[in-house]
Design an enzyme around this catalytic site. Sequence first.
Site, PDB file in Angstrom:
ATOM      1  N   HIS A  27      46.769  41.299  53.573  1.00  0.00           N
ATOM      2  CA  HIS A  27      45.471  41.113  52.747  1.00  0.00           C
ATOM      3  C   HIS A  27      45.848  42.023  51.423  1.00  0.00           C
ATOM      4  O   HIS A  27      45.487  43.234  51.186  1.00  0.00           O
ATOM      5  CB  HIS A  27      44.346  41.715  53.522  1.00  0.00           C
ATOM      6  CG  HIS A  27      43.042  41.553  52.654  1.00  0.00           C
ATOM      7  ND1 HIS A  27      41.770  41.515  53.543  1.00  0.00           N
ATOM      8  CD2 HIS A  27      42.596  41.443  51.503  1.00  0.00           C
ATOM      9  CE1 HIS A  27      40.837  41.720  52.474  1.00  0.00           C
ATOM     10  NE2 HIS A  27      41.165  41.481  51.262  1.00  0.00           N
ATOM     11  N   HIS A  29      45.429  41.106  47.145  1.00  0.00           N
ATOM     12  CA  HIS A  29      44.979  39.952  46.021  1.00  0.00           C
ATOM     13  C   HIS A  29      46.032  40.326  44.872  1.00  0.00           C
ATOM     14  O   HIS A  29      45.838  41.494  44.224  1.00  0.00           O
ATOM     15  CB  HIS A  29      43.496  40.275  45.477  1.00  0.00           C
ATOM     16  CG  HIS A  29      42.542  39.930  46.551  1.00  0.00           C
ATOM     17  ND1 HIS A  29      41.885  38.813  46.886  1.00  0.00           N
ATOM     18  CD2 HIS A  29      42.154  40.750  47.619  1.00  0.00           C
ATOM     19  CE1 HIS A  29      40.966  38.935  47.742  1.00  0.00           C
ATOM     20  NE2 HIS A  29      41.050  40.050  48.461  1.00  0.00           N
ATOM     21  N   HIS A 207      37.457  35.983  53.786  1.00  0.00           N
ATOM     22  CA  HIS A 207      36.692  36.990  53.756  1.00  0.00           C
ATOM     23  C   HIS A 207      35.373  36.871  54.623  1.00  0.00           C
ATOM     24  O   HIS A 207      34.602  36.142  54.109  1.00  0.00           O
ATOM     25  CB  HIS A 207      36.576  37.716  52.368  1.00  0.00           C
ATOM     26  CG  HIS A 207      37.563  38.182  51.703  1.00  0.00           C
ATOM     27  ND1 HIS A 207      38.741  37.466  51.553  1.00  0.00           N
ATOM     28  CD2 HIS A 207      37.793  39.315  51.243  1.00  0.00           C
ATOM     29  CE1 HIS A 207      39.703  38.075  50.827  1.00  0.00           C
ATOM     30  NE2 HIS A 207      38.853  39.194  50.658  1.00  0.00           N
ATOM     31  N   GLU A 210      32.541  42.150  55.315  1.00  0.00           N
ATOM     32  CA  GLU A 210      33.022  43.181  54.331  1.00  0.00           C
ATOM     33  C   GLU A 210      31.780  43.767  53.952  1.00  0.00           C
ATOM     34  O   GLU A 210      31.292  44.946  54.569  1.00  0.00           O
ATOM     35  CB  GLU A 210      33.753  42.729  53.191  1.00  0.00           C
ATOM     36  CG  GLU A 210      34.157  43.785  51.961  1.00  0.00           C
ATOM     37  CD  GLU A 210      34.701  43.408  51.034  1.00  0.00           C
ATOM     38  OE1 GLU A 210      34.602  42.138  50.896  1.00  0.00           O
ATOM     39  OE2 GLU A 210      35.204  44.139  50.264  1.00  0.00           O
ATOM     40  N   ASP A 288      44.200  45.244  49.932  1.00  0.00           N
ATOM     41  CA  ASP A 288      43.151  44.452  49.248  1.00  0.00           C
ATOM     42  C   ASP A 288      43.491  44.561  47.721  1.00  0.00           C
ATOM     43  O   ASP A 288      44.088  43.540  47.116  1.00  0.00           O
ATOM     44  CB  ASP A 288      41.791  45.357  49.617  1.00  0.00           C
ATOM     45  CG  ASP A 288      40.857  44.182  49.414  1.00  0.00           C
ATOM     46  OD1 ASP A 288      40.915  42.988  49.092  1.00  0.00           O
ATOM     47  OD2 ASP A 288      39.512  44.803  49.571  1.00  0.00           O
ATOM     48  N   ASP A 289      43.046  45.509  46.902  1.00  0.00           N
ATOM     49  CA  ASP A 289      43.295  45.638  45.509  1.00  0.00           C
ATOM     50  C   ASP A 289      43.750  46.891  45.057  1.00  0.00           C
ATOM     51  O   ASP A 289      43.094  47.737  44.513  1.00  0.00           O
ATOM     52  CB  ASP A 289      42.153  45.254  44.691  1.00  0.00           C
ATOM     53  CG  ASP A 289      41.372  44.056  45.159  1.00  0.00           C
ATOM     54  OD1 ASP A 289      41.913  42.850  44.783  1.00  0.00           O
ATOM     55  OD2 ASP A 289      40.303  43.795  45.835  1.00  0.00           O
TER      56      ASP A 289
END
Length: 346
Positions: A27, A29, A207, A210, A288-289
Amino acid sequence: MGDREPGPFGPAVDETFLRGIPKAELHVHIEGTLEPEMMLDLARRNGLALPYASVEEARGAYDFADLQSFLDLYYKGMSVLLEKQDFYELTLAYLEKAAGQGVRHAEIFFDPQAHTGRGVPFETAITGIREALVEAERRLGLSTRLILCFLRHLGAEEAMHTLQEALPYKGWIVGVGLDSSEIGNPPEDFKEVFEEAARHGFLKVAHAGEEGPPEYIRQALDDLGAVRIDHGVRCMEDPTLVERLRDGRVPLTVCPLSNVRLRCFTSIREHPAKRMLDQGLCVTVNCDDPAYFGGYVAENYAALRDGLGFGREDFRAVAENSFRASFLDESDKERRLHEVASFFGR
Ligand code: HPA
Ligand code: ZN
């Protein structure tokens, strides 16, 4: 607390140990790996203005109230990505960092609509990313997969259009996902798009849970046929759903630092990752980011050690889960699971 000191059962769970664990990242991005340094360099190179005069100013702005406040900056930040070379450099930089943190296999999301929507052709983004994946596989010895995410706030019709645009590149894309603003954009809206994607052989993730309610996780499973849930942390509010996820061995790609930075939980100590693992859920740990949330996968592992007392056996479980939950073929999964076993000692 976690085993920070060396003990009778093995070496200390220190930063070197955490980085050394062979792991898959499921996961991330790619646009969320854009560090402020690169953002400012690309803005200069491409002759674009940014709201930040310095790296410090950019980092100073990364104080988020919720998912939407992050997404607003995330879409602004990636507007510096214009040329194929930009996507190439972004992707290669991420993979170099990931390889340095023990990542042997990376399944990477990209958001084509966030590029086509501002006039960057689908082809530019995907070929830049693809060339970096090929180069990294050759040079760094890791494997990769690419997952196309639909931006749920743009609706199903736009998603269907994007799916059509992706078809010429289908050999480069293992699956489809669903990201962006969750609340008010339920998975059920994308049922047909996911059905069409499956007809073309794409695997499906989404997703869900969340910020959105447990019901969205159910919809991702029932309406979309998702085989993996991204985040999924709000399942813990619904014991029947937990049972279903556990019994079905449905992997959850959990991103602890992201959840804390987006205020899904007030602190890492409130994060449910340990309870999820202890209840038998297939928890994986991901970043994630990372450019926005304060760390890559090893920093997420460290946060679990420091905040929730994750120890050797917990890390062994999440590392094993990461390969089991991946889209590698069975023989590669086995090979990586052996690597995990020899790292931890049988
Ligand atoms: N949630 C939803 N959309 C996203 C995220 C996220 O954590 N990161 C990038 N796009
Ligand atoms: Zn995400």
